[in-house]
Design an enzyme around this catalytic site. Structure first.
Site, PDB file in Angstrom:
ATOM      1  N   HIS A  97     -10.419  -1.368   8.674  1.00  0.00           N
ATOM      2  CA  HIS A  97      -9.110  -1.858   9.074  1.00  0.00           C
ATOM      3  C   HIS A  97      -8.415  -0.882  10.032  1.00  0.00           C
ATOM      4  CE1 HIS A  97      -9.965  -4.823   6.022  1.00  0.00           C
ATOM      5  NE2 HIS A  97     -10.150  -3.848   5.160  1.00  0.00           N
ATOM      6  N   GLU A 134      -5.069   0.810   2.462  1.00  0.00           N
ATOM      7  CA  GLU A 134      -6.513   0.970   2.598  1.00  0.00           C
ATOM      8  C   GLU A 134      -6.869   1.583   3.947  1.00  0.00           C
ATOM      9  OE1 GLU A 134     -10.572  -1.798   2.614  1.00  0.00           O
ATOM     10  OE2 GLU A 134      -8.604  -2.724   2.346  1.00  0.00           O
ATOM     11  N   HIS A 189     -14.163   1.545   2.857  1.00  0.00           N
ATOM     12  CA  HIS A 189     -13.100   0.658   2.398  1.00  0.00           C
ATOM     13  C   HIS A 189     -12.656   1.032   0.989  1.00  0.00           C
ATOM     14  CE1 HIS A 189     -13.607  -2.481   5.574  1.00  0.00           C
ATOM     15  NE2 HIS A 189     -14.818  -1.943   5.638  1.00  0.00           N
ATOM     16  N   GLU A 271     -17.001   0.204  -0.983  1.00  0.00           N
ATOM     17  CA  GLU A 271     -15.684   0.007  -1.580  1.00  0.00           C
ATOM     18  C   GLU A 271     -15.522   1.126  -2.598  1.00  0.00           C
ATOM     19  OE1 GLU A 271     -13.470  -2.156  -0.744  1.00  0.00           O
ATOM     20  OE2 GLU A 271     -14.449  -3.944   0.063  1.00  0.00           O
TER      21      GLU A 271
END
Length: 307
Positions: A97, A134, A189, A271
């Site tokens: 992101h 995040e 992430h 993640e």
């Protein structure tokens, strides 16, 4: 992470056991703070996306960013490390992101080709309840990882360095790794699932063929890269594999992520934990834990490249 869309090609890889040292770290984590294994996953919090991820707040919280490193070089140039065991190897690090994606929702909602279908350019990502995003987390860990890999001689390139208003889109992120002819790519992430869902998982590419997507040559190498990162991550951080994705293996296979579908080089996503769970959030906002997370990734990548 982009929203999870369960397709018929999604698979779960089952590993008999992680490396002994990794398993020891996992057991220690469970003894200290792990959730009840028998507790079923809870419903997603209201207002969440399909993956349980809410949009982050308009103003990032400064409370968890004190240890952020200096900006990295341009993604197109990279930076070579000192002489070491990884000299000559290229690693592309993809911070998940962009901190300003939420200011450009129309741009990131535009559809791009991911080979098998079309999907949003990017998403805002998630955040902790206190507002630590995040995007902030992923960039901080990416910078720490870059430093560790460069000390071993690797040339490290980023897909972005918070130097653009939004994105890059998922298809461009894949192209950056491909153009660099990377020996390994990792996309960093943190998840946004229900409270009580804890732990990390590494996402591997499924066998996908369609349009511009053909992962046939990278499925095997990416699996090995992901397995090594998962084992080293447990050992370095003491965190357990996810209790809600991957059946306890810490691994998940997906066919709906453009960043994997369009890659022609070994690539995985990680993640690192669930930002919406208070216990995981306490880890993710800790600069000491983020350093351990970066170390686990660096150890896994080094193990893969030096095999």
């Amino acid at each position: 992470m982009p929203p999870r869309r369960f397709g018929r090609g999604n698979l779960t890889i089952v590993i008999a056991a992680l490396v002994p040292t990794a398993l020891a770290g996992w057991l220690g984590w469970q003894a200290m703070s792990g959730p009840d294994e028998n507790e079923p996953p809870r419903a997603l919090p209201s207002g969440s996306t399909a993956a349980g991820k809410p949009a982050p707040p308009a103003s990032p919280s400064p409370s968890a960013t004190s240890a952020t490193a200096s900006p990295s070089p341009s993604p197109s140039k990279g930076r070579a490390g000192a002489p070491g065991p990884l000299a000559g190897r290229v690693v592309v690090v993809d911070p998940g992101h962009n901190p300003r994606n939420f200011q450009h929702t129309s741009e990131i909602n535009k559809l791009v080709d991911i080979g098998t279908n079309r999907k949003e350019c990017d998403t805002t990502g998630t955040s902790t309840n206190a507002g630590y995003t995040e995007a902030e987390f992923s960039l901080d860990v990416s910078q720490r990882l870059r430093t560790l890999l460069e000390k071993q001689g690797a040339t490290v390139k980023f897909t972005h360095t918070n130097d653009r208003p939004f994105g890059p889109c998922v298809d461009e992120r894949a192209r950056i790794g491909n153009k660099a002819k990377a020996d390994a790519v990792i996309s960093i992430h943190a998840d946004g699932s229900a409270v009580g869902n804890r732990g990390f998982h590494v996402i591997l590419p499924a066998l996908v063929k369609g349009g511009a997507a053909d992962t046939a040559t990278i499925v095997g190498p990416s699996r090995e890269l992901g397995e090594r990162i998962a084992g080293k991550f447990v050992h370095a951080t003491g965190s357990a594999p996810s209790n809600y994705v991957g059946d306890g293996t810490g691994l998940d296979v997906r066919e709906d992520l453009g960043g994997l579908n369009l890659s022609t080089v070994p690539k995985v996503f990680i993640e690192c934990g669930n930002m919406r769970d208070p216990k995981d959030a306490a880890l993710l906002t800790s600069s000491n834990w983020r350093q351990k997370a970066a170390q686990g990734m660096a150890d896994g990548i080094s193990s893969y490249l030096d095999r």
